[in-house]
Design a protein around this motif. Sequence first.
Motif, PDB file in Angstrom:
ATOM      1  N   ALA A   1       0.696  10.784 -10.625  1.00  0.00           N
ATOM      2  CA  ALA A   1      -0.099  12.033 -10.948  1.00  0.00           C
ATOM      3  C   ALA A   1       0.210  13.384 -11.152  1.00  0.00           C
ATOM      4  CB  ALA A   1      -1.019  11.908  -9.447  1.00  0.00           C
TER       5      ALA A   1
ATOM      6  N   ASP B   1     -10.974  -4.013  -5.506  1.00  0.00           N
ATOM      7  CA  ASP B   1      -9.440  -4.276  -5.470  1.00  0.00           C
ATOM      8  C   ASP B   1      -8.860  -3.263  -4.507  1.00  0.00           C
ATOM      9  OD1 ASP B   1      -6.692  -4.285  -5.727  1.00  0.00           O
ATOM     10  OD2 ASP B   1      -6.725  -4.671  -8.017  1.00  0.00           O
ATOM     11  N   LYS B   2      -8.428  -3.795  -3.246  1.00  0.00           N
ATOM     12  CA  LYS B   2      -7.764  -3.125  -2.185  1.00  0.00           C
ATOM     13  C   LYS B   2      -6.901  -2.117  -2.692  1.00  0.00           C
ATOM     14  CE  LYS B   2      -6.230  -3.538   2.301  1.00  0.00           C
ATOM     15  NZ  LYS B   2      -6.226  -4.560   3.422  1.00  0.00           N
ATOM     16  N   PHE B   3      -5.927  -2.593  -3.186  1.00  0.00           N
ATOM     17  CA  PHE B   3      -4.718  -1.791  -3.657  1.00  0.00           C
ATOM     18  C   PHE B   3      -5.121  -0.549  -4.748  1.00  0.00           C
ATOM     19  CE2 PHE B   3      -2.585  -5.606  -1.767  1.00  0.00           C
ATOM     20  CZ  PHE B   3      -2.287  -5.107  -0.669  1.00  0.00           C
ATOM     21  N   MET B   4      -5.758  -1.160  -5.629  1.00  0.00           N
ATOM     22  CA  MET B   4      -6.357  -0.128  -6.514  1.00  0.00           C
ATOM     23  C   MET B   4      -7.191   1.160  -5.817  1.00  0.00           C
ATOM     24  SD  MET B   4      -6.483   0.985  -9.648  1.00  0.00           S
ATOM     25  CE  MET B   4      -6.015  -0.406 -10.773  1.00  0.00           C
TER      26      MET B   4
ATOM     27  N   ARG C   1       3.039  -7.012  -6.879  1.00  0.00           N
ATOM     28  CA  ARG C   1       1.456  -6.745  -6.877  1.00  0.00           C
ATOM     29  C   ARG C   1       1.400  -5.422  -6.795  1.00  0.00           C
ATOM     30  NH1 ARG C   1      -3.499  -7.866  -4.433  1.00  0.00           N
ATOM     31  NH2 ARG C   1      -4.647  -6.608  -5.895  1.00  0.00           N
TER      32      ARG C   1
ATOM     33  N   ARG D   1      -4.452   0.927   4.552  1.00  0.00           N
ATOM     34  CA  ARG D   1      -5.001   1.901   3.595  1.00  0.00           C
ATOM     35  C   ARG D   1      -4.863   3.349   4.417  1.00  0.00           C
ATOM     36  NH1 ARG D   1      -9.229  -1.981   3.103  1.00  0.00           N
ATOM     37  NH2 ARG D   1     -10.171  -1.973   1.334  1.00  0.00           N
TER      38      ARG D   1
ATOM     39  N   ALA E   1       0.880  -1.230  -0.140  1.00  0.00           N
ATOM     40  CA  ALA E   1       0.028  -0.057  -0.074  1.00  0.00           C
ATOM     41  C   ALA E   1       0.862   1.216   0.032  1.00  0.00           C
ATOM     42  CB  ALA E   1      -1.020  -0.143   1.294  1.00  0.00           C
TER      43      ALA E   1
ATOM     44  N   VAL F   1       2.314   1.462  -3.633  1.00  0.00           N
ATOM     45  CA  VAL F   1       1.060   1.825  -4.426  1.00  0.00           C
ATOM     46  C   VAL F   1       0.769   3.378  -4.415  1.00  0.00           C
ATOM     47  CG1 VAL F   1      -1.219   1.447  -4.930  1.00  0.00           C
ATOM     48  CG2 VAL F   1       0.326  -0.295  -4.973  1.00  0.00           C
ATOM     49  N   SER F   2       0.783   3.764  -3.183  1.00  0.00           N
ATOM     50  CA  SER F   2       0.348   4.918  -2.990  1.00  0.00           C
ATOM     51  C   SER F   2       1.206   6.116  -3.297  1.00  0.00           C
ATOM     52  CB  SER F   2      -0.044   5.247  -1.324  1.00  0.00           C
ATOM     53  OG  SER F   2      -0.518   6.595  -1.101  1.00  0.00           O
TER      54      SER F   2
ATOM     55  N   ALA G   1       1.419   5.929  -7.287  1.00  0.00           N
ATOM     56  CA  ALA G   1       0.358   6.675  -7.831  1.00  0.00           C
ATOM     57  C   ALA G   1       0.471   8.252  -7.742  1.00  0.00           C
ATOM     58  CB  ALA G   1      -1.100   6.098  -7.293  1.00  0.00           C
ATOM     59  N   SER G   2       0.866   8.894  -6.569  1.00  0.00           N
ATOM     60  CA  SER G   2       1.091  10.160  -6.567  1.00  0.00           C
ATOM     61  C   SER G   2       2.275  10.648  -7.297  1.00  0.00           C
ATOM     62  CB  SER G   2       1.399  10.295  -4.879  1.00  0.00           C
ATOM     63  OG  SER G   2       0.128   9.800  -4.208  1.00  0.00           O
TER      64      SER G   2
ATOM     65  N   THR H   1      -0.903  -3.590  -9.770  1.00  0.00           N
ATOM     66  CA  THR H   1      -1.668  -2.658  -9.455  1.00  0.00           C
ATOM     67  C   THR H   1      -1.598  -1.217 -10.199  1.00  0.00           C
ATOM     68  OG1 THR H   1      -1.963  -3.328  -7.220  1.00  0.00           O
ATOM     69  CG2 THR H   1      -2.874  -1.293  -7.671  1.00  0.00           C
ATOM     70  N   ILE H   2      -0.339  -0.745 -10.381  1.00  0.00           N
ATOM     71  CA  ILE H   2      -0.137   0.441 -11.058  1.00  0.00           C
ATOM     72  C   ILE H   2      -0.290   0.300 -12.418  1.00  0.00           C
ATOM     73  CG2 ILE H   2       2.016   2.274 -11.514  1.00  0.00           C
ATOM     74  CD1 ILE H   2       0.497   2.473  -8.665  1.00  0.00           C
TER      75      ILE H   2
ATOM     76  N   PHE I   1      -3.886   0.864 -12.886  1.00  0.00           N
ATOM     77  CA  PHE I   1      -4.208   2.206 -12.584  1.00  0.00           C
ATOM     78  C   PHE I   1      -3.988   2.936 -13.739  1.00  0.00           C
ATOM     79  CE2 PHE I   1      -2.133   6.127 -10.861  1.00  0.00           C
ATOM     80  CZ  PHE I   1      -3.357   6.775 -10.318  1.00  0.00           C
TER      81      PHE I   1
ATOM     82  N   VAL J   1      -6.297   2.071  -3.107  1.00  0.00           N
ATOM     83  CA  VAL J   1      -5.320   2.832  -2.427  1.00  0.00           C
ATOM     84  C   VAL J   1      -4.501   3.821  -3.586  1.00  0.00           C
ATOM     85  CG1 VAL J   1      -2.968   2.897  -1.590  1.00  0.00           C
ATOM     86  CG2 VAL J   1      -4.711   1.149  -0.650  1.00  0.00           C
ATOM     87  N   ALA J   2      -4.578   3.214  -4.640  1.00  0.00           N
ATOM     88  CA  ALA J   2      -3.895   3.949  -5.685  1.00  0.00           C
ATOM     89  C   ALA J   2      -4.922   5.170  -6.412  1.00  0.00           C
ATOM     90  CB  ALA J   2      -3.681   3.162  -7.202  1.00  0.00           C
TER      91      ALA J   2
ATOM     92  N   SER K   1      -5.231   7.902  -3.491  1.00  0.00           N
ATOM     93  CA  SER K   1      -4.063   8.849  -3.519  1.00  0.00           C
ATOM     94  C   SER K   1      -3.998   9.901  -4.759  1.00  0.00           C
ATOM     95  CB  SER K   1      -2.897   7.868  -3.881  1.00  0.00           C
ATOM     96  OG  SER K   1      -2.479   6.957  -2.875  1.00  0.00           O
ATOM     97  N   LEU K   2      -4.497   9.322  -5.821  1.00  0.00           N
ATOM     98  CA  LEU K   2      -4.756  10.178  -7.261  1.00  0.00           C
ATOM     99  C   LEU K   2      -5.932  11.370  -6.763  1.00  0.00           C
ATOM    100  CD1 LEU K   2      -4.482  10.760 -10.092  1.00  0.00           C
ATOM    101  CD2 LEU K   2      -6.462   9.354 -10.479  1.00  0.00           C
TER     102      LEU K   2
END
Lengths: 314, 451
Positions: A289, B275-278, A301, B303, A278, A281-282, A285-286, A305-306, A309, B280-281, B284-285
Amino acid sequence: MAFKTSVQKYSGSIYNLELGTGENTLALGGQNVFPFYSFDGDTGSGVKIGLEILDIYPENWADGLKSIYGSAAENTVEWAKYAEEKFAPDFICLRFEGADPNGLNKSVEECATLAKKVANAVKLPLVIAGTQNYEKDLKLFEKVAEELEGKNILLLSAVEDNYKTVAAAGVTAYKHKVAAESSVDINLAKQLNILINQLEVKNENIIMNVGTAPVGYGFEYVASTIDRIRLAALGQNDKTLQMPIITPVSFDTWNVKESASTEEDSPEWGCQEERGIAMEVSTAASVIAVGSDAVVLRHPRSAETIRAFVDNLK
Amino acid sequence: MAMSGLDIYKLTPKTNCKECGFPTCMAFSMKVAAGGVEISKCSHMSDDAMAKLSESTAPLMKVVTFGKGETECKLGGEIVLFRHEKTFVNRNRFAVLLSDAMSQEQIDAKIANMKNVDYVRIGEEMRAEIAALQYVGNKDAYLSLVSKVKASGLKVAYMLVCPDVSVLKETLELVKDELPIVFGADSNNYQEMVALVKDLKLPLGLKAPSLAELYDLVENVQKLDYKELLLDIGSASAREAFTNAVQIRRTALKEQDRTFGYPSVVFVNELAKGDKFMEVALASLFTMKYGSLIVMDDMDYARALPLFGLRQNIYTDPQKPMRVEPEFYPINNPGDSSPVLITVDFALTYFVVSGEVERSKVPAWLGIPDAGGYSVLTAWAAGKFSGSVIAKFIKESGIESKTKCRKLIIPGKVAVLKGDIQDSLPDWEVIIGPDEAMHLPKFLRTMEGIN
């Protein structure tokens, strides 16, 4: 009145840069808008995702990660092949942790030989990361660049103290790409790009690594630095800041306590592996962005996810 | 369009009466134009002029308030598209979605998670602030869900996600005093919805199938003279939601069109499809780009740790460094024989240093004196991190009673302070630490004689 889409046109755009060779060549940059702002213009080549592997067994990595790679992680070449076949990243980031003078201090010859074996075993473009000790990295990058001549790899990263050798050897002598690393400061980023330009290295051969931080750890500086770099590059057509940006997200996010604290140490926080993913990923993603064109991730994983995304936002 | 100071000046009485607190009407007008003071501070303005001015000098994006007491939240009031231009003002809030279609076990588990995730990070309380209660079709189950959340002792504001006006009426009887958000007005029911919330002045969430239709809906609701609104950015796809979030914010701030001058609502739970990690992504965005109220499927530590940390970063004033509270922080459960480290109160420094000390696994006390919120060298140069500041802090903090160890480690970059500190603290052995925090683990382990 009826709603009218608000469109922002910019005069500048980000350079196109290519990594790797042949049919696995990877394109970066090319956009003239902010990330995912397709209503404004061309979003370019899109975001590329790399997986981090090491030149040594990842003793300090989270258990969940180690078990994913199993015995493959005991041999870097096998590890690279496994990562490529199983998780299909856009590139592989081979990090020479074992060359660290404060650690195993492996010789640059040994490292270069290993880099060559990896490069010959995989099809994907390679990003080579050093030890973050600029004196060692200078020698390491020079030797690796020589050994991998013509492979069009990326050397991550040249800093103020070693850029002359790294950029000259990497780009001018052996035709690779170089990442100019500054630490979350737009002026330093600009200055280093100009200095590398003065070595007759064109912008098309430079990526910026403008520094990063995990979310919660001063990430606002990262966000605002990249925002300002992109506003200067696109809005003011500042050619010295129009390179694509790469962010080695995994180098930091797995060290902070949110990811590193075990379930024994922090029972209320729950599963350590989930926390690590997490955080990764956070942060990824940030940073995407605000404008990073490529990220280096550690957990498959996170990469999966990314990837989804980025595809969902295309 | 925004009015200039000169435009405003023309409407003032031009008497320079000073009752507003400014020396001249011109000075006052300039300040109003810059958004620094409310036009109502002038008591001599004609009603006509006032009406004209309060409309055009109001913030482009409305501040919407809900909840009560310690659950009160403010959203909106944003003035810039990029945080470095000035600052982001009212941080986004996270909601957890509960519905009448969920089993009691699911509901209990989510409530338990929301209770568990409640902690303080750099002086700010971190928790999911909103319970989004979704009506799916079973009225009795819905009412009992609302009652259950209310009885659970959760410290949350409520968001009633329900398009059915008659069900809402009954539900509001249970929670109207808590000033909840009412969500679900669309082109079919907006008149009844406005009638329902108008007297209570509850925020009303609007939704429409497209941005153009949402725009029309806002105009229709504004015609009913209702402006306590939240705008759903849509959940058809992540791409569309992101486009809408940017367009809504840009239309309000850049095009100066108040029709979209309201906070946004993002159902990240729907976009992430379990999807938990999606989740989070995407959360965040939207924390970075223009989500005001972000609805999550659940809020556990995996999270919360990244998302609340990110939000805390993004919603800081770029002109002020983030600081930690000056005090002694125990790391790795230190005892009465653990050494003492000192660094500055700049939050970044604290995090990096405390993280490395944690990584060393050496129990230690980390002391943070008041050093003006600067980094080590800047604080030292400004005289805020001097030998006397450190010595005074050691004496007054009570650390001498917490540990018998008299080893005091100072940052390598201020090695020059050693003599000064040593003079003021003769009982202590002042040790110069490494220049960079990343070398702390090795340094501490060597010092303590661990491998």
